[in-house]
Design a protein around this motif. Structure first.
Motif, PDB file in Angstrom:
ATOM      1  N   ARG A  43       0.836  -1.207   0.000  1.00 43.15           N
ATOM      2  CA  ARG A  43       0.000   0.000   0.000  1.00 43.15           C
ATOM      3  C   ARG A  43       0.869   1.255   0.000  1.00 43.15           C
ATOM      4  NH1 ARG A  43      -3.320  -3.023   3.647  1.00 43.15           N
ATOM      5  NH2 ARG A  43      -2.349  -1.962   5.429  1.00 43.15           N
ATOM      6  N   LYS A  51       2.222   1.733  -3.480  1.00 43.96           N
ATOM      7  CA  LYS A  51       1.204   2.266  -4.374  1.00 43.96           C
ATOM      8  C   LYS A  51       0.978   3.754  -4.143  1.00 43.96           C
ATOM      9  CE  LYS A  51      -1.421  -2.009  -5.126  1.00 43.96           C
ATOM     10  NZ  LYS A  51      -2.716  -2.705  -4.940  1.00 43.96           N
ATOM     11  N   ARG A  52       0.940   4.144  -2.846  1.00 45.13           N
ATOM     12  CA  ARG A  52       0.774   5.566  -2.547  1.00 45.13           C
ATOM     13  C   ARG A  52       1.962   6.366  -3.084  1.00 45.13           C
ATOM     14  NH1 ARG A  52      -1.214   3.768   2.537  1.00 45.13           N
ATOM     15  NH2 ARG A  52       0.798   4.218   3.513  1.00 45.13           N
ATOM     16  N   ARG A  55       3.917   5.598  -5.621  1.00 45.18           N
ATOM     17  CA  ARG A  55       3.779   5.683  -7.063  1.00 45.18           C
ATOM     18  C   ARG A  55       2.724   6.712  -7.455  1.00 45.18           C
ATOM     19  NH1 ARG A  55       3.614  -0.617  -9.122  1.00 45.18           N
ATOM     20  NH2 ARG A  55       5.768  -1.195  -8.554  1.00 45.18           N
ATOM     21  N   PHE A  56       1.621   6.722  -6.724  1.00 49.03           N
ATOM     22  CA  PHE A  56       0.563   7.691  -7.011  1.00 49.03           C
ATOM     23  C   PHE A  56       1.074   9.114  -6.828  1.00 49.03           C
ATOM     24  CE2 PHE A  56      -2.778  10.472  -5.338  1.00 49.03           C
ATOM     25  CZ  PHE A  56      -3.634  10.482  -6.423  1.00 49.03           C
ATOM     26  N   TYR A  57       1.820   9.348  -5.732  1.00 51.30           N
ATOM     27  CA  TYR A  57       2.371  10.684  -5.504  1.00 51.30           C
ATOM     28  C   TYR A  57       3.324  11.069  -6.633  1.00 51.30           C
ATOM     29  CZ  TYR A  57       0.539  10.143  -0.762  1.00 51.30           C
ATOM     30  OH  TYR A  57      -0.279   9.952   0.319  1.00 51.30           O
ATOM     31  N   ILE A  83       3.354   9.913  -9.786  1.00 47.39           N
ATOM     32  CA  ILE A  83       2.576  10.167 -11.005  1.00 47.39           C
ATOM     33  C   ILE A  83       1.832  11.494 -10.903  1.00 47.39           C
ATOM     34  CG2 ILE A  83       0.634   9.336 -12.397  1.00 47.39           C
ATOM     35  CD1 ILE A  83       1.485   6.488 -11.658  1.00 47.39           C
ATOM     36  N   ALA A  84       1.293  11.789  -9.712  1.00 49.31           N
ATOM     37  CA  ALA A  84       0.586  13.061  -9.523  1.00 49.31           C
ATOM     38  C   ALA A  84       1.533  14.239  -9.693  1.00 49.31           C
ATOM     39  CB  ALA A  84      -0.067  13.092  -8.145  1.00 49.31           C
TER      40      ALA A  84
END
Length: 425
Positions: free
Chosen positions: A20, A23-24, A26-28, A30-31
Motif C-alpha cells: 500500500r 502504491k501511494r 507511485r501515485f504521488y 505520477i501526480a
C-alpha cells in the motif's frame, strides 16, 4: 503450528502494508509528474496564445501619387529640399482615394494615423534612390500603425483594448473588406532591430547580440574550464589549498548570477574601462558565471574514465601528459561537451548580470562586431514586456518562444551528444 500461522499472518499484513505504501508513493510520483506537465501545458499555451500573432504583420497597400507640388519637392537629389519636403502628403492622398469624403483637417489627421510613422521614410527613401519616379504613381506597401494592427488581429479579444475611434474602425473595416489591409508572415520581426513602434520592432539585433556574446563566452569558458578540471583531477596535489579551491568552485556554482554582474561592472568596466553594452563584456561576465558548471561537469567526465586506461598507457611508456592528452581527455570529451552546452544554455537565458553592465540599452542597429552596442534575447524580452504598448506584449511572447527554441535545441544537442558519444565500461 499456531505460532507459524500467526507469524505468516503477520508477514502477510506487513507485505500488504508495504505494498500500500508503494502504491501511494507511485501515485504521488505520477501526480507530481502530472502537475508538472499540466503546468508546462498551461505555460506554453499562454505563451503561444499571446505570441503567435507576433509572427504576423499587418500591412496596407496603396497607390501613392508622388506629386512634387504636394510634397514641396522639385529635385529629390537636393538634400536641402529633401530635408524640408512633406513625404506624408502622398500617403494621405493615397488614403483619400478610398475616402474622398474626408476633407476636414482633423479627419485627415485621424485618417493618416492608420499608417505607421515610417511610411513617410519609405517614400523618401524611394525617391532618393530613384529620383526619376517623381511625378509618377507607385504601388507601395506600408506597415499599419500599431493600434490598427492590434484592432485587426485582436478585435474579438477582450484582453486587448482597442484605441481606435469608431470612425477609424469603420475605415479599417472597409479597407480590410477591399483587401487593402492584409496580414502576412512578419518578416520584419526577423530582419530588424528594436524600435519604438511594435510594428517596426524586430529581434534580429538581439539574436546577433546573443550569438556574439555566446561566442565570447564559449571561447573563454570552455578551454579555461577544461584546463582547470584536468589540472585539479590529474595533476593537483591533495592538500588543503586544493581542497579550498574545490570548495570555492562548488560554492561559485550556487552564487546568484547578479553577483557576477556586479563583478563585471566593478572589474571590466570600472577597473579596465571597457565599454558598456558590448558583447565582449557580456561574454566575459557570462564566462565567469559558466566556468564552475563546466569545471564540475568536466571533472565528473574525467573521473568516469576507467583507471585501466591510464594504467595501460603508462604500461607502454607514455608520460603523464601523454596519458592525459592522448587518452583521458579524448574519452572524457563527450561529457565535457555535454556539460559545456548545458552551461551555455543557462548563460543564454541570463538577464540579471547583463542588466548591470548596460546591455539593457535601446539598440536599434543590428550589431556588426564584438565591440558594437548590442543587447541579447532575454534583455530584449524584458524591455518589451515592460513597455506600455499592447503590441509589445505579443512581441515579448514571440521572443520567449524563440528563446525557448534555442534553449531546447541546445539541451537536445547535449542529450544527443551524450547518447551518441558516451562509452560504457
Amino acid at each position: 503450528m499456531t505460532d507459524q500461522r500467526s507469524q505468516a499472518e503477520i508477514v502477510r499484513q506487513s507485505l500488504k502494508k508495504r505494498y500500500r505504501k508503494e502504491k501511494r508513493f507511485r501515485f504521488y510520483g505520477i501526480a507530481a509528474i502530472a502537475v508538472a506537465l499540466m503546468s508546462l501545458v498551461i505555460l506554453f499555451t499562454d505563451i503561444i496564445g499571446k505570441g503567435y500573432t507576433g509572427f504576423i504583420k499587418t500591412t496596407i497597400t496603396l497607390e501613392v501619387p508622388l506629386d512634387g507640388e504636394a510634397m514641396y519637392l522639385d529635385d529629390p537629389t537636393d538634400k536641402d529640399q529633401v530635408s524640408m519636403a512633406d513625404f506624408q502628403a502622398p500617403v494621405l492622398a493615397a488614403l483619400q482615394q478610398y475616402f474622398p469624403e474626408v476633407t476636414e483637417r482633423a479627419d485627415q489627421r485621424e485618417l493618416s494615423r492608420l499608417v505607421g510613422s515610417y511610411a513617410s521614410n519609405q517614400v523618401r527613401d524611394l525617391l532618393e534612390g530613384n529620383p526619376q519616379l517623381l511625378g509618377t504613381t507607385q504601388t507601395m506597401e506600408f506597415l499599419v500603425h500599431d493600434t490598427v494592427s492590434v484592432y485587426v488581429k485582436h478585435a474579438d479579444n477582450p484582453a486587448y483594448s482597442i484605441r481606435l475611434t469608431e470612425q477609424q474602425q469603420a475605415w479599417v473595416d472597409e479597407l480590410v473588406g477591399k483587401g487593402v489591409v492584409e496580414t502576412s508572415f512578419n518578416d520584419v520581426f526577423f530582419s530588424r532591430g528594436d524600435s519604438r513602434e511594435p510594428s517596426n520592432a524586430g529581434i534580429l539585433g538581439a539574436i546577433i547580440g546573443s550569438v556574439l556574446t555566446m561566442v565570447v563566452t564559449l571561447v573563454i569558458a570552455f578551454p579555461v574550464g577544461v584546463a582547470a578540471a584536468v589540472y585539479l583531477e590529474e595533476f593537483a596535489p591533495q592538500n588543503k589549498f586544493t581542497d579550498f579551491i574545490e570548495v570555492n568552485i562548488n560554492n561559485l556554482a550556487a552564487v546568484p548570477s547578479i553577483i557576477f554582474g556586479l563583478l563585471g561592472l566593478a572589474v571590466f568596466i570600472g577597473l579596465f574601462g571597457m565599454p558598456r553594452s558590448v558583447p565582449v563584456v557580456g561574454g566575459l561576465v557570462l564566462a565567469l558565471m559558466t566556468l564552475p558548471t563546466i569545471i564540475i561537469s568536466s571533472r565528473a567526465a574525467i573521473k568516469s574514465v576507467p583507471p585501466s586506461i591510464r594504467e595501460a598507457a603508462e604500461g607502454i611508456g607514455a608520460s603523464k601528459m601523454q596519458v592525459v592528452l592522448h587518452h583521458v581527455v579524448p574519452l572524457a570529451m563527450p561529457g565535457m561537451m555535454t556539460g559545456s552546452i548545458i552551461g551555455m544554455a543557462q548563460a543564454l537565458g541570463e538577464t540579471a548580470p547583463l542588466l548591470l553592465i548596460g546591455m539593457v540599452a535601446f539598440i536599434v542597429e543590428v550589431p556588426d562586431g564584438f565591440f558594437s552596442s548590442a543587447t541579447v534575447l532575454p534583455v530584449q524580452i524584458y524591455l518589451w514586456a515592460s513597455s506600455a504598448e499592447q503590441g509589445f506584449v505579443e512581441l515579448a511572447s514571440a521572443g520567449i518562444m524563440i528563446l525557448l527554441t534555442f534553449m531546447i535545441t541546445m539541451n537536445a544537442l547535449a542529450i544527443w551528444l551524450r547518447k551518441r558519444l558516451e562509452r560504457r565500461w
